[in-house]
Design an enzyme around this catalytic site. Structure first.
Site, short mmCIF file in Angstrom:
data_model
loop_
_atom_site.label_atom_id
_atom_site.label_comp_id
_atom_site.label_asym_id
_atom_site.label_seq_id
_atom_site.Cartn_x
_atom_site.Cartn_y
_atom_site.Cartn_z
N CYS A 113 -34.27 5.42 23.91
CA CYS A 113 -33.55 5.66 25.58
C CYS A 113 -34.88 5.22 26.48
O CYS A 113 -34.46 4.79 27.61
CB CYS A 113 -32.85 6.39 25.79
SG CYS A 113 -31.10 7.31 24.82
N HIS A 250 -32.56 7.44 33.98
CA HIS A 250 -31.88 6.75 32.49
C HIS A 250 -30.65 7.05 32.52
O HIS A 250 -30.05 8.87 33.51
CB HIS A 250 -33.49 7.65 31.27
CG HIS A 250 -32.17 7.60 29.96
ND1 HIS A 250 -31.13 6.19 30.38
CD2 HIS A 250 -31.93 8.19 29.25
CE1 HIS A 250 -30.62 6.70 28.63
NE2 HIS A 250 -30.76 7.50 28.21
N ASN A 280 -24.11 6.14 28.71
CA ASN A 280 -25.61 6.13 27.94
C ASN A 280 -25.45 4.47 27.47
O ASN A 280 -25.08 4.32 26.28
CB ASN A 280 -25.96 7.44 27.47
CG ASN A 280 -27.30 6.61 26.97
OD1 ASN A 280 -28.16 5.95 26.75
ND2 ASN A 280 -27.80 8.01 26.36
O1 UT7 Z 1 -30.11 9.54 26.21
C1 UT7 Z 1 -30.56 10.40 25.88
C2 UT7 Z 1 -30.51 11.17 25.69
N1 UT7 Z 1 -29.38 12.53 25.75
C3 UT7 Z 1 -28.64 13.05 26.39
O2 UT7 Z 1 -29.53 13.13 27.39
C4 UT7 Z 1 -27.21 13.77 26.16
C5 UT7 Z 1 -27.61 15.60 26.78
N2 UT7 Z 1 -26.77 16.60 26.64
C6 UT7 Z 1 -25.46 16.35 27.59
O3 UT7 Z 1 -25.12 15.37 28.32
C7 UT7 Z 1 -24.24 17.28 27.04
O4 UT7 Z 1 -25.43 18.76 26.81
C8 UT7 Z 1 -23.20 16.65 26.54
C9 UT7 Z 1 -22.53 15.69 27.94
C10 UT7 Z 1 -23.77 16.26 25.03
C11 UT7 Z 1 -22.50 18.11 26.23
O5 UT7 Z 1 -21.77 19.19 27.54
P1 UT7 Z 1 -22.70 21.05 27.38
O6 UT7 Z 1 -22.16 21.15 28.91
O7 UT7 Z 1 -23.88 20.63 27.21
O8 UT7 Z 1 -21.23 20.63 26.38
P2 UT7 Z 1 -21.86 21.67 24.63
O9 UT7 Z 1 -22.55 21.01 23.91
O10 UT7 Z 1 -22.07 22.88 25.29
O11 UT7 Z 1 -19.90 21.99 24.41
C12 UT7 Z 1 -19.32 22.84 25.67
C13 UT7 Z 1 -17.63 22.67 24.59
C14 UT7 Z 1 -18.34 22.72 23.20
O12 UT7 Z 1 -17.01 23.85 22.61
P3 UT7 Z 1 -17.14 24.78 22.68
O13 UT7 Z 1 -18.40 25.06 21.10
O14 UT7 Z 1 -17.94 26.16 23.33
O15 UT7 Z 1 -15.69 25.46 22.10
C15 UT7 Z 1 -17.89 21.68 22.29
O16 UT7 Z 1 -17.19 21.77 21.54
O17 UT7 Z 1 -17.49 21.41 25.38
C16 UT7 Z 1 -16.77 20.78 23.27
N3 UT7 Z 1 -16.68 19.67 23.53
C17 UT7 Z 1 -15.99 19.20 24.37
N4 UT7 Z 1 -14.81 19.19 24.53
C18 UT7 Z 1 -14.02 18.01 24.48
C19 UT7 Z 1 -18.13 19.04 22.78
N5 UT7 Z 1 -17.87 17.63 23.22
C20 UT7 Z 1 -16.61 17.21 23.76
C21 UT7 Z 1 -15.56 16.48 23.89
N6 UT7 Z 1 -13.72 16.46 24.85
N7 UT7 Z 1 -15.77 15.48 23.82
#
Ligand code: UT7
Length: 323
Positions: A113, A250, A280
């Site tokens: 990225c 980004h 992204n």
């Molecule tokens: O360009 C490269 C750099 N990449 C990034 O910058 C990505 C950085 N990370 C992020 O943007 C975020 O961490 C995410 C968008 C990937 C995830 O958001 P989050 O607020 O950190 O959520 P999380 O990973 O803590 O997940 C929260 C919950 C989980 O369920 P439990 O374990 O709390 O029951 C996940 O399983 O959300 C669930 N979850 C989803 N639910 C519905 C994860 N993906 C999804 C989804 N739909 N697509």
């Protein structure tokens, strides 16, 4: 002194648009979750006939047209991608061929990225070192081809596309009143590999592999890495955050963008956001956002523009330039 100034921008997006709703039929997710956690509403997905090279070529042609130049005027093509058409040769060389260029040289940059910021910095060094007068810098990706479409934690986040700029050598005074690139800062740290990587490659599995990410872990590091390199370019130039006209970050997650701008003291109205439209797009994200703001007549000649990116590796970087 010689400065490298942007004289044209161009973009290319695949024809097909996929909305958040489209995911609801095959994974356990919702439009509401994706919008709330990421700010993404839709992304473009490449069809079979659209590749990193074809999108890169289209964006390059549009940037050349915008600059009123032809491929004959270009000395070097730098293409940033993590999704090349082939393992080798470089996709940049294929774009060179597609543009009908039989002179100069071309190579790819792999910094995921952060690739476009790495590419701009590399182009600037070639220009200031006298190796090139005009450089096409392209960020082009087809991340849809390396996604695990059954993994809801990653497949909803990424999209395909390309953005390009033409950089050209101009005379400057060596002050921050000059047009062109004023400062850059690049960083990487290989110890964080397992947080964001592709689980294949020619030298390991012999397969292309799929993207794997510990999203929460990446999120935790993102704001710190972004502010680290941004503060470095501001310190190098003595520019204060309030003096910036535009912040083009980004586009991975609206929450990361908002938190970074807040920490840096950059007002909301100066922040360019396109993550809602494109998701992204890795190395294409910064030039797509930049071109979007230019097309809306927001970024104008003389404006101070700050670009930043972070991604797999980890890699991260920032560039400050005057438009
Ligand atoms: O360009 C490269 C750099 N990449 C990034 O910058 C990505 C950085 N990370 C992020 O943007 C975020 O961490 C995410 C968008 C990937 C995830 O958001 P989050 O607020 O950190 O959520 P999380 O990973 O803590 O997940 C929260 C919950 C989980 O369920 P439990 O374990 O709390 O029951 C996940 O399983 O959300 C669930 N979850 C989803 N639910 C519905 C994860 N993906 C999804 C989804 N739909 N697509």
């Amino acid at each position: 002194m010689i400065r490298s100034a942007v004289c044209g921008v161009g973009t290319a997006l695949p024809r097909k648009i996929m909305t958040n709703k489209d995911f609801e039929s095959f994974i356990d997710t919702s439009d509401a979750w994706i919008v709330q956690r990421t700010g993404i509403r839709q992304r473009h997905i490449a069809s079979e006939d659209e590749t990193t090279a074809s999108l890169g070529e289209k964006a390059a042609r549009r940037a050349l047209e915008d600059a009123n130049l032809t491929p004959d005027d270009i000395d070097l093509i730098i293409l940033a991608t993590a999704t090349p058409n082939n393992t080798f040769p470089a996709t940049a060389v294929e774009v060179q061929y597609r543009l009908g260029m039989h002179h100069g040289f071309a190579f790819d940059i792999q910094a995921v990225c952060s690739g476009f910021v790495y590419g701009l910095t590399t182009a600037d060094l070639h220009i200031r070192g006298g190796l090139a007068k005009r450089v096409l810098v392209i960020g082009s990706e087809t991340f849809s081809r390396i996604l695990d479409w059954s993994d809801r934690t990653t497949c909803v986040l990424f999209g395909d596309g390309a953005g390009a700029v033409v950089l050209e050598a101009i005379e400057g005074e060596g002050t921050i009143a000059d047009r062109g690139i004023l400062a850059s800062s690049l960083r990487s740290d290989g110890s964080q590999k397992e947080k964001l990587y592709v689980d294949g490659g020619p030298s390991t599995t012999g397969t292309v592999g799929q993207l794997r990410m510990q999203g929460r872990e990446v999120f935790k590091h993102a704001v710190g890495m972004i502010t680290d390199v941004v503060e470095d370019v501001l310190n190098q130039t003595g520019v204060a955050a309030e003096e910036l006209d535009w912040f083009v970050p980004h586009q991975a997650n609206k929450r990361i963008i908002d938190a970074s701008a807040k920490k840096l003291g950059i007002a909301e109205e100066k922040v360019v956001v396109t993550v809602d439209l494109h998701g992204n797009t890795s190395a294409a994200s910064v030039p797509l956002a930049l071109a979007h703001a230019v097309s809306q007549d927001r970024i104008k000649r003389g404006d101070l523009v700050l670009l930043e990116a972070m991604g797999g590796g980890f890699t991260w970087g920032a560039t400050l330039l005057r438009w």
